[in-house]
Design a protein around this motif. Structure first.
Motif, PDB file in Angstrom:
ATOM      1  N   GLY A  71       0.768  -1.215   0.000  1.00 41.42           N
ATOM      2  CA  GLY A  71       0.000   0.000   0.000  1.00 41.42           C
ATOM      3  C   GLY A  71       0.811   1.282   0.000  1.00 41.42           C
ATOM      4  N   HIS A  72       2.126   1.210  -0.182  1.00 37.72           N
ATOM      5  CA  HIS A  72       2.934   2.427  -0.207  1.00 37.72           C
ATOM      6  C   HIS A  72       2.526   3.221  -1.454  1.00 37.72           C
ATOM      7  N   PRO A  73       2.120   4.484  -1.282  1.00 35.54           N
ATOM      8  CA  PRO A  73       1.582   5.238  -2.413  1.00 35.54           C
ATOM      9  C   PRO A  73       2.584   5.494  -3.542  1.00 35.54           C
ATOM     10  N   TYR A  74       3.875   5.452  -3.266  1.00 36.05           N
ATOM     11  CA  TYR A  74       4.864   5.758  -4.298  1.00 36.05           C
ATOM     12  C   TYR A  74       5.709   4.543  -4.677  1.00 36.05           C
ATOM     13  N   ASP A 129       5.332   2.155  -6.915  1.00 37.53           N
ATOM     14  CA  ASP A 129       5.518   1.985  -8.357  1.00 37.53           C
ATOM     15  C   ASP A 129       6.485   3.021  -8.916  1.00 37.53           C
ATOM     16  N   GLU A 130       6.349   4.263  -8.475  1.00 34.17           N
ATOM     17  CA  GLU A 130       7.223   5.321  -8.974  1.00 34.17           C
ATOM     18  C   GLU A 130       8.659   5.116  -8.507  1.00 34.17           C
ATOM     19  N   ILE A 131       8.823   4.676  -7.272  1.00 31.88           N
ATOM     20  CA  ILE A 131      10.168   4.406  -6.758  1.00 31.88           C
ATOM     21  C   ILE A 131      10.802   3.278  -7.565  1.00 31.88           C
ATOM     22  N   LYS A 132      10.013   2.257  -7.872  1.00 34.84           N
ATOM     23  CA  LYS A 132      10.513   1.140  -8.688  1.00 34.84           C
ATOM     24  C   LYS A 132      10.945   1.636 -10.069  1.00 34.84           C
ATOM     25  N   ARG A 133      10.145   2.483 -10.691  1.00 35.74           N
ATOM     26  CA  ARG A 133      10.497   3.032 -12.019  1.00 35.74           C
ATOM     27  C   ARG A 133      11.773   3.858 -11.959  1.00 35.74           C
ATOM     28  N   ASN A 193       5.627  15.426  -2.805  1.00 35.65           N
ATOM     29  CA  ASN A 193       5.489  14.310  -1.864  1.00 35.65           C
ATOM     30  C   ASN A 193       6.411  13.152  -2.216  1.00 35.65           C
ATOM     31  N   LEU A 194       6.637  12.926  -3.500  1.00 40.54           N
ATOM     32  CA  LEU A 194       7.591  11.901  -3.910  1.00 40.54           C
ATOM     33  C   LEU A 194       8.990  12.289  -3.442  1.00 40.54           C
TER      34      LEU A 194
END
Length: 96
Positions: free
Chosen positions: A31-34, A36-40, A77-78
């Motif tokens: 459930g971490h909101p970021y 997917d973005e961190i993975k990218r 926030n990211l």
């Protein structure tokens, strides 16, 4: 013991039996909101290390992690989340 109370206790026992242990680590924060973005970003810039600084142009960042609002502040926030991980994200834009 009433039937209702017995059924509640049985349900609790079953849910405790099927629950994952608290110390179980599957490598991801659910459930971490970021996440997917961190993975990218890691796919693009390599694994994160404490003290790492990523400088990227806004245009490129929008390709990696799209946003509806196409401005630097859309990633605030990211940036805060990455900062907590020890990674600095600097975004360059033509507007400054």
């Amino acid at each position: 013991m009433t039937d209702f109370r017995r059924l509640c206790l049985e349900a609790e026992e079953k849910s405790e039996f099927n629950a994952a242990p608290d110390d179980m680590d599957d490598g991801q924060q659910l459930g971490h909101p970021y996440a997917d973005e961190i993975k990218r970003l890691e796919d693009e810039f390599g694994p994160f290390a404490n003290g790492m600084c990523i400088t990227v142009e806004l245009k490129k960042l929008l390709e990696i992690c799209p946003r509806r609002r196409r401005r630097k502040d859309a990633y605030r926030n990211l940036q805060k989340t990455l900062d907590e991980m020890g990674v600095t994200l600097k975004i360059k834009s033509q507007k400054g």
